[in-house]
Design a protein around this motif. Structure first.
Motif, PDB file in Angstrom:
ATOM      1  N   GLY A 211       0.793  -1.226   0.000  1.00 17.43           N
ATOM      2  CA  GLY A 211       0.000   0.000   0.000  1.00 17.43           C
ATOM      3  C   GLY A 211       0.826   1.277   0.000  1.00 17.43           C
ATOM      4  O   GLY A 211       0.261   2.381  -0.058  1.00 17.43           O
ATOM      5  N   TRP A 212       2.181   1.162   0.073  1.00 24.36           N
ATOM      6  CA  TRP A 212       3.007   2.361   0.157  1.00 24.36           C
ATOM      7  C   TRP A 212       2.917   3.219  -1.105  1.00 24.36           C
ATOM      8  O   TRP A 212       2.789   4.444  -1.028  1.00 24.36           O
ATOM      9  CB  TRP A 212       4.458   1.976   0.430  1.00 24.36           C
ATOM     10  CG  TRP A 212       5.390   3.141   0.517  1.00 24.36           C
ATOM     11  CD1 TRP A 212       6.325   3.522  -0.391  1.00 24.36           C
ATOM     12  CD2 TRP A 212       5.468   4.108   1.575  1.00 24.36           C
ATOM     13  NE1 TRP A 212       7.000   4.650   0.028  1.00 24.36           N
ATOM     14  CE2 TRP A 212       6.487   5.034   1.241  1.00 24.36           C
ATOM     15  CE3 TRP A 212       4.773   4.281   2.778  1.00 24.36           C
ATOM     16  CZ2 TRP A 212       6.820   6.105   2.053  1.00 24.36           C
ATOM     17  CZ3 TRP A 212       5.115   5.355   3.592  1.00 24.36           C
ATOM     18  CH2 TRP A 212       6.123   6.246   3.228  1.00 24.36           C
ATOM     19  N   GLU A 213       2.980   2.566  -2.283  1.00 29.92           N
ATOM     20  CA  GLU A 213       2.899   3.315  -3.527  1.00 29.92           C
ATOM     21  C   GLU A 213       1.548   4.041  -3.637  1.00 29.92           C
ATOM     22  O   GLU A 213       1.479   5.192  -4.077  1.00 29.92           O
ATOM     23  CB  GLU A 213       3.096   2.390  -4.737  1.00 29.92           C
ATOM     24  CG  GLU A 213       4.524   1.920  -4.934  1.00 29.92           C
ATOM     25  CD  GLU A 213       4.847   0.682  -4.117  1.00 29.92           C
ATOM     26  OE1 GLU A 213       3.968   0.258  -3.337  1.00 29.92           O
ATOM     27  OE2 GLU A 213       5.970   0.155  -4.245  1.00 29.92           O
ATOM     28  N   LYS A 214       0.483   3.351  -3.206  1.00 24.97           N
ATOM     29  CA  LYS A 214      -0.842   3.968  -3.234  1.00 24.97           C
ATOM     30  C   LYS A 214      -0.882   5.194  -2.332  1.00 24.97           C
ATOM     31  O   LYS A 214      -1.460   6.231  -2.674  1.00 24.97           O
ATOM     32  CB  LYS A 214      -1.892   2.948  -2.787  1.00 24.97           C
ATOM     33  CG  LYS A 214      -3.323   3.436  -2.906  1.00 24.97           C
ATOM     34  CD  LYS A 214      -4.302   2.336  -2.516  1.00 24.97           C
ATOM     35  CE  LYS A 214      -5.739   2.837  -2.638  1.00 24.97           C
ATOM     36  NZ  LYS A 214      -6.714   1.775  -2.266  1.00 24.97           N
ATOM     37  N   TRP A 215      -0.242   5.090  -1.173  1.00 24.21           N
ATOM     38  CA  TRP A 215      -0.189   6.214  -0.238  1.00 24.21           C
ATOM     39  C   TRP A 215       0.606   7.375  -0.820  1.00 24.21           C
ATOM     40  O   TRP A 215       0.230   8.535  -0.679  1.00 24.21           O
ATOM     41  CB  TRP A 215       0.427   5.737   1.070  1.00 24.21           C
ATOM     42  CG  TRP A 215       0.784   6.829   2.039  1.00 24.21           C
ATOM     43  CD1 TRP A 215       2.032   7.182   2.450  1.00 24.21           C
ATOM     44  CD2 TRP A 215      -0.114   7.707   2.721  1.00 24.21           C
ATOM     45  NE1 TRP A 215       1.977   8.222   3.349  1.00 24.21           N
ATOM     46  CE2 TRP A 215       0.671   8.566   3.541  1.00 24.21           C
ATOM     47  CE3 TRP A 215      -1.502   7.853   2.734  1.00 24.21           C
ATOM     48  CZ2 TRP A 215       0.107   9.555   4.340  1.00 24.21           C
ATOM     49  CZ3 TRP A 215      -2.058   8.844   3.532  1.00 24.21           C
ATOM     50  CH2 TRP A 215      -1.264   9.665   4.328  1.00 24.21           C
ATOM     51  N   GLU A 216       1.714   7.066  -1.488  1.00 23.63           N
ATOM     52  CA  GLU A 216       2.539   8.107  -2.091  1.00 23.63           C
ATOM     53  C   GLU A 216       1.778   8.844  -3.191  1.00 23.63           C
ATOM     54  O   GLU A 216       1.870  10.070  -3.315  1.00 23.63           O
ATOM     55  CB  GLU A 216       3.821   7.499  -2.659  1.00 23.63           C
ATOM     56  CG  GLU A 216       4.838   7.099  -1.591  1.00 23.63           C
ATOM     57  CD  GLU A 216       5.418   8.297  -0.878  1.00 23.63           C
ATOM     58  OE1 GLU A 216       6.388   8.888  -1.379  1.00 23.63           O
ATOM     59  OE2 GLU A 216       4.881   8.655   0.194  1.00 23.63           O
TER      60      GLU A 216
END
Length: 232
Positions: A211-216
């Motif tokens: 989910g990190w890329e989505k958060w970025e």
């Protein structure tokens, strides 16, 4: 109630020498399997990763094997702990042996991270080797503690380590076959599995990356929106 004899919950009732700091430390090491079960349950619920569920399934099968072996071999514990169940093989040694070797096999052979994203760098091979070594060292400490506390003989501990290692390697081979023949993919497509949102991402990305890329992307969009409002 005052006349009713109280019972001890044997799950966490550990005998140790209160005058020996090492014995006290070993008593805490005896709780490692229970702690790992909490870790399993927490990660399964929070990540819904099928790989963790598979590893936990193998861990429980290893525990069932230990239960059966103890009742087949029927070897007593050292004389200091007679009457506290059978001692061959050591369930603690078998538990941590399975866990540490399963984690090592996953880290070194099954976990193949994708190409690092600009915002995240997955664990390097050096880091994975170090984590595996730490897990193996922890298993060695727990196994050693069982002889120090006189719960098991050295032979019982070594047999437990061997049984856990064989179980871990065998389970890794089984799950590898299940993956290669497509059975795992089929299972993940079933309605019940999808209902619980089970997924299979940890083999190619770290848990912290989920989910990190989505958060970025969301942060970048929010920043862009704020900047546009300032301009206007």
């Amino acid at each position: 109630m005052a006349d009713v004899p109280l019972a001890s919950l044997s799950l966490t009732h550990v005998h140790y020498d209160p005058n020996d700091p090492i014995s006290y430390f070993c008593a805490w090491l005896a709780l490692v399997p229970q702690g790992l079960c909490v870790v399993y349950a927490t990660l399964i619920w929070s990540t819904r990763e099928i790989e963790i569920l598979l590893m936990f399934g193998g861990q429980m099968a290893c525990e069932a094997l230990n239960f059966a072996l103890k009742r087949i071999l029927k070897e007593e514990r050292p004389k200091q702990m007679h009457g506290k169940g059978y001692g061959m093989p050591s369930s603690h040694a078998q538990f941590v042996s399975f866990f540490s070797i399963s984690l090592t096999l996953f880290m070194l052979f099954r976990h193949v991270p994708k190409k690092p994203a600009p915002s995240h760098t997955p664990l390097s091979m050096v880091a994975r080797v170090l984590l595996s070594g730490l897990a193996l060292a922890n298993a060695g400490l727990v196994a050693w503690s069982r002889t120090y506390l006189n719960y098991h003989t050295q032979k019982q501990v070594f047999v437990g380590i061997f049984a856990g290692a064989v179980s871990a390697v065998g389970w890794f081979i089984i799950t590898t076959i299940v993956r290669r023949i497509g059975l795992l993919s089929w299972f993940l497509d079933q309605p019940v599995t999808r209902l619980f949102r089970m997924r299979d991402l940890v083999v190619e990305e770290d848990l912290c990356q989920s989910g990190w890329e989505k958060w970025e992307v969301k942060r970048a969009a929010a920043t862009s929106h704020v900047n546009q409002k300032k301009i206007s």
